[in-house]
Design a protein around this motif. Structure first.
Motif, PDB file in Angstrom:
ATOM      1  N   ASP A   1     -17.128  40.391  52.512  1.00 18.68           N
ATOM      2  CA  ASP A   1     -18.093  39.529  52.931  1.00 18.68           C
ATOM      3  C   ASP A   1     -19.305  40.017  53.032  1.00 18.68           C
ATOM      4  N   ASP A   2     -19.580  41.421  53.096  1.00 19.43           N
ATOM      5  CA  ASP A   2     -20.971  41.970  52.882  1.00 19.43           C
ATOM      6  C   ASP A   2     -21.379  41.591  51.567  1.00 19.43           C
ATOM      7  N   PHE A   3     -20.780  41.631  50.640  1.00 18.99           N
ATOM      8  CA  PHE A   3     -21.341  41.480  49.228  1.00 18.99           C
ATOM      9  C   PHE A   3     -21.549  39.857  49.059  1.00 18.99           C
ATOM     10  N   ILE A   4     -21.011  38.877  49.897  1.00 15.30           N
ATOM     11  CA  ILE A   4     -20.993  37.740  49.722  1.00 15.30           C
ATOM     12  C   ILE A   4     -22.511  37.412  50.496  1.00 15.30           C
ATOM     13  N   ASN A   5     -22.567  37.924  51.691  1.00 11.46           N
ATOM     14  CA  ASN A   5     -23.853  37.930  52.568  1.00 11.46           C
ATOM     15  C   ASN A   5     -25.237  38.610  51.803  1.00 11.46           C
ATOM     16  N   PHE A   6     -24.822  39.300  50.994  1.00  7.47           N
ATOM     17  CA  PHE A   6     -26.195  39.926  50.145  1.00  7.47           C
ATOM     18  C   PHE A   6     -26.530  38.966  49.147  1.00  7.47           C
ATOM     19  N   THR A   7     -25.387  38.478  48.632  1.00  9.62           N
ATOM     20  CA  THR A   7     -25.642  37.304  47.268  1.00  9.62           C
ATOM     21  C   THR A   7     -26.497  36.184  47.876  1.00  9.62           C
ATOM     22  N   SER A   8     -26.058  35.766  49.197  1.00 10.55           N
ATOM     23  CA  SER A   8     -26.964  34.531  49.986  1.00 10.55           C
ATOM     24  C   SER A   8     -28.234  34.964  50.100  1.00 10.55           C
ATOM     25  N   THR A   9     -28.444  36.437  50.714  1.00 11.82           N
ATOM     26  CA  THR A   9     -29.773  36.725  51.333  1.00 11.82           C
ATOM     27  C   THR A   9     -30.713  36.840  49.868  1.00 11.82           C
ATOM     28  N   VAL A  10     -30.176  37.299  48.727  1.00  2.91           N
ATOM     29  CA  VAL A  10     -31.165  37.278  47.666  1.00  2.91           C
ATOM     30  C   VAL A  10     -31.647  35.858  47.081  1.00  2.91           C
ATOM     31  N   LYS A  11     -30.793  34.820  47.023  1.00  4.49           N
ATOM     32  CA  LYS A  11     -30.971  33.657  46.827  1.00  4.49           C
ATOM     33  C   LYS A  11     -31.757  33.058  47.649  1.00  4.49           C
ATOM     34  N   ASN A  12     -31.790  33.252  49.057  1.00  2.00           N
ATOM     35  CA  ASN A  12     -32.603  32.436  50.033  1.00  2.00           C
ATOM     36  C   ASN A  12     -34.106  32.957  50.048  1.00  2.00           C
ATOM     37  N   PRO A  13     -35.044  32.119  50.501  1.00  2.00           N
ATOM     38  CA  PRO A  13     -36.436  32.661  50.559  1.00  2.00           C
ATOM     39  C   PRO A  13     -36.489  33.563  51.731  1.00  2.00           C
ATOM     40  N   PRO A  14     -37.443  34.628  51.413  1.00  2.00           N
ATOM     41  CA  PRO A  14     -37.405  35.585  52.649  1.00  2.00           C
ATOM     42  C   PRO A  14     -37.781  35.311  53.941  1.00  2.00           C
ATOM     43  N   LYS A  15     -37.045  35.847  55.063  1.00  2.00           N
ATOM     44  CA  LYS A  15     -37.341  35.392  56.372  1.00  2.00           C
ATOM     45  C   LYS A  15     -38.996  35.656  56.734  1.00  2.00           C
ATOM     46  N   TYR A  16     -39.559  36.658  56.230  1.00  2.13           N
ATOM     47  CA  TYR A  16     -40.931  36.742  56.747  1.00  2.13           C
ATOM     48  C   TYR A  16     -41.969  36.666  55.557  1.00  2.13           C
ATOM     49  N   ASP A  17     -43.225  36.286  55.768  1.00  2.00           N
ATOM     50  CA  ASP A  17     -44.087  36.355  54.984  1.00  2.00           C
ATOM     51  C   ASP A  17     -44.452  37.729  54.756  1.00  2.00           C
ATOM     52  N   PHE A  18     -44.728  38.309  56.042  1.00  7.00           N
ATOM     53  CA  PHE A  18     -45.326  39.694  55.995  1.00  7.00           C
ATOM     54  C   PHE A  18     -44.561  40.604  56.937  1.00  7.00           C
ATOM     55  N   LEU A  19     -44.229  41.848  56.489  1.00  5.95           N
ATOM     56  CA  LEU A  19     -43.685  42.868  57.256  1.00  5.95           C
ATOM     57  C   LEU A  19     -44.238  44.234  57.300  1.00  5.95           C
ATOM     58  N   TYR A  20     -44.438  44.589  58.559  1.00  4.74           N
ATOM     59  CA  TYR A  20     -45.045  45.854  58.498  1.00  4.74           C
ATOM     60  C   TYR A  20     -44.206  47.152  58.648  1.00  4.74           C
ATOM     61  N   CYS A  21     -44.143  48.037  57.843  1.00  5.16           N
ATOM     62  CA  CYS A  21     -43.320  49.259  57.984  1.00  5.16           C
ATOM     63  C   CYS A  21     -44.216  50.435  58.771  1.00  5.16           C
ATOM     64  N   GLY A  22     -44.012  50.853  59.815  1.00  8.36           N
ATOM     65  CA  GLY A  22     -44.863  51.785  60.419  1.00  8.36           C
ATOM     66  C   GLY A  22     -44.298  53.412  60.270  1.00  8.36           C
ATOM     67  N   SER A  23     -45.409  54.000  60.083  1.00  7.26           N
ATOM     68  CA  SER A  23     -44.727  55.557  59.897  1.00  7.26           C
ATOM     69  C   SER A  23     -44.432  56.110  61.439  1.00  7.26           C
ATOM     70  N   SER A  24     -43.953  57.310  61.213  1.00 14.91           N
ATOM     71  CA  SER A  24     -43.400  57.771  62.492  1.00 14.91           C
ATOM     72  C   SER A  24     -44.700  58.092  63.669  1.00 14.91           C
ATOM     73  N   LEU A  25     -44.125  57.582  64.782  1.00 16.31           N
ATOM     74  CA  LEU A  25     -44.972  57.728  65.909  1.00 16.31           C
ATOM     75  C   LEU A  25     -44.595  58.838  66.890  1.00 16.31           C
ATOM     76  N   TYR A  26     -45.543  59.729  67.133  1.00 14.44           N
ATOM     77  CA  TYR A  26     -45.292  60.953  67.793  1.00 14.44           C
ATOM     78  C   TYR A  26     -46.470  61.287  68.881  1.00 14.44           C
ATOM     79  N   GLY A  27     -46.326  62.123  69.553  1.00 15.16           N
ATOM     80  CA  GLY A  27     -47.447  62.619  70.716  1.00 15.16           C
ATOM     81  C   GLY A  27     -47.638  61.599  71.833  1.00 15.16           C
ATOM     82  N   ASN A  28     -48.616  61.912  72.553  1.00 17.08           N
ATOM     83  CA  ASN A  28     -49.159  61.153  73.882  1.00 17.08           C
ATOM     84  C   ASN A  28     -49.940  60.117  73.601  1.00 17.08           C
TER      85      ASN A  28
END
Length: 502
Positions: free
Chosen positions: A225-252
């Motif tokens: 089922d994981d493989f089938i879901n992956f196939t569906s994800t690849v074929k469908n348009p992306p969920k987001y137009d823009f996604l932000y990947c943030g670096s590690s947040l640390y400190g006060n």
């Protein structure tokens, strides 16, 4: 002689005649009592079962005599700590027949783990990416290798193995550990029906040339089922137009600065955007209060990565974190942005972020020019009112020193990226452009996110000034849109953050 006198003489006679036996009995009792007392003060590992049985019987008379042996065989023995393994025998220096003294080196323990797995993701029908940390000396001075093996759940199918392609995306910045991305690309699609990905990590004698150690670990398990879901994800348009990947947040961290950053960028990127925040110890209670309204709205995902602090890598292992984010959300976003929470992306008034990326769609990656801003100079007209203004609203002096190479940040189309870095990716399929001046830039308020105090520490009544050899000019670009951002926040989440503190 009376009867009582005769009985007394008889008793004395008996005692006198049995004096030797009494002395022996009293001595035996004294020795036995002394031994029992001594056993109470001995550690359990020095106890011997016969005497332990005796002390148990004396101290716990409720245990029936017929169960004493069973009690010792179960309860008492299980209470003993496991016997530690004997220390390794040491090789000794020896004198050879030719008169040479042969010296010996005895190794103990291990300096670093061979591999520390964080995650593994499918990158296509026949390819996977495995993210982790590896011993930096192992990779700098040795030649470790990796073998990828796909083991299908269907026993009628054979497993398949390929050499793993190793990528070190942190450019040598690692410390005890360096970031490692293993790309596993098989010659044909795998996974239909489920299976598991095994990595065979071999040191090839690095560290100790007498040994060629191989550690095998399971990197990923998939069901059909994981493989089938992956196939569906690849074929469908992306969920987001823009996604932000943030670096590690640390400190006060400053909750107010985080608040401003989020409101600004949710407005900029729009409804089909998402922000992945990685907490390496910086998301304290005040910051969490700022994130929560946006999490409830579905704009923010917060990931706790504090456990990575166990492993000494560069800058809270931020290269590892951004690579995990890249591959985790690879098929969920059209564009993925990498920059920090003291940096603000800006596009000209006549543009939108969508129009900018559309104009750069022929490129897999583009970099963004930096506008360095002072983190302490403010206008004197804000005197007495600066605490009411947002950080990017009142920090208006831009560093215009020439001849300096400034860091750039970047965005990618993630489906064409194999591994990534902090300032750009060197592992892309497709073109990269750095010629984005006039279309997109970012304002950098260095260090303001880590200071929980009023940033304005010097008020200036001039359009240009030089401070400590650095020339600055007034740039009100960000100041001019502050009111719009504030109204947007109020519209989206209400007044819940109005009392946010520095």
């Amino acid at each position: 002689m009376t009867t009582k006198e005769r009985e007394r003489k008889m008793f004395v006679g008996v005692v006198w005649n049995c004096a030797a036996e009494l002395k022996f009995l009293l001595t035996a009792l004294l020795f036995l009592c002394s031994l029992i007392t001594l056993l109470h003060f001995l550690p359990s590992r020095f106890s011997f079962s016969p005497y332990s049985d005796l002390t148990n019987c004396l101290s716990t008379p409720t245990v029936p005599l017929h169960s004493v042996s069973h009690f010792n065989a179960t309860n008492y023995s299980s209470a003993l700590p496991p016997t530690p393994p004997p220390p390794p025998s040491l090789d000794k220096d020896r004198l050879l027949e030719n008169g040479v003294v042969k010296r010996v080196f005895n190794p103990f323990g291990s300096a670093a783990y061979n591999f520390i797995l964080m995650s593994a993701y499918r990158g296509g029908y026949n390819t996977f990416a495995v993210m982790g940390l590896a011993s930096k000396p192992l990779h700098v001075y040795g030649k470790p290798s990796y073998l990828c093996e796909w083991v299908p759940f269907n026993k009628n199918q054979n497993s398949i193995s390929v050499a793993g392609h190793k990528i070190l995306p942190d450019w040598g910045y690692g410390r005890v550990y360096t970031v490692l991305v293993i790309n596993c690309t098989f010659p044909l699609p795998v996974g239909d029906g489920g299976g598991k990905l095994l990595i065979h990590s071999t040191t090839n004698g690095a560290g100790d040339t007498n040994f060629n150690t191989t550690d095998t670990f399971e990197a990923l398990t998939e069901t059909g089922d994981d493989f089938i879901n992956f196939t569906s994800t690849v074929k469908n348009p992306p969920k987001y137009d823009f996604l932000y990947c943030g670096s590690s947040l640390y400190g006060n961290l400053s909750p107010q600065r985080v608040r401003e950053w989020l409101a600004f960028h949710v407005r900029l990127f729009g409804e089909k955007s998402h922000f992945v925040i990685h907490d390496a110890g910086g998301v304290h209670e005040g910051v969490m209060e700022v994130l929560k309204p946006w999490m409830d709205k579905g704009y923010v995902t917060l990931q706790d990565i504090r456990d990575q602090e166990r492993f000494d890598g560069y800058y809270h292992n931020q290269f590892l974190i951004v690579n995990d984010c890249l591959h985790r959300y690879k098929f969920q976003a059209k564009w993925m942005f990498f920059f920090d929470v003291d940096e603000f992306i800006f596009v000209p008034k006549k543009s939108t972020i969508k129009s900018v990326v559309d104009s750069l769609s022929d490129y897999t990656q583009f970099t963004i020019e930096q506008m360095p801003m002072s983190n302490k100079l403010c206008l004197s007209e804000d005197r007495g009112r600066s605490y009411r203004k947002w950080g990017f609203e009142k920090l208006v002096y831009k560093d215009v020193k020439r001849g300096i190479r400034r860091d750039r940040k970047y965005a990618v189309q993630p489906r064409s990226v194999i591994a990534t870095g902090v300032h750009m990716s060197q592992n892309t399929v497709g073109k990269t452009t750095h010629k984005t001046e006039g279309r997109i830039k970012y304002f950098h308020y260095h260090g303001t996110i880590a200071e929980r105090r009023e940033p304005c520490r010097q008020l200036v009544n001039a359009t240009s000034i030089t401070v400590e050899g650095t020339p600055y000019i007034v740039d009100t670009t960000m100041r001019d849109i502050a009111a719009t951002v504030k109204r947007f926040e109020l519209k989206m989440i209400g007044s819940t953050l109005q009392r946010t503190r520095q």
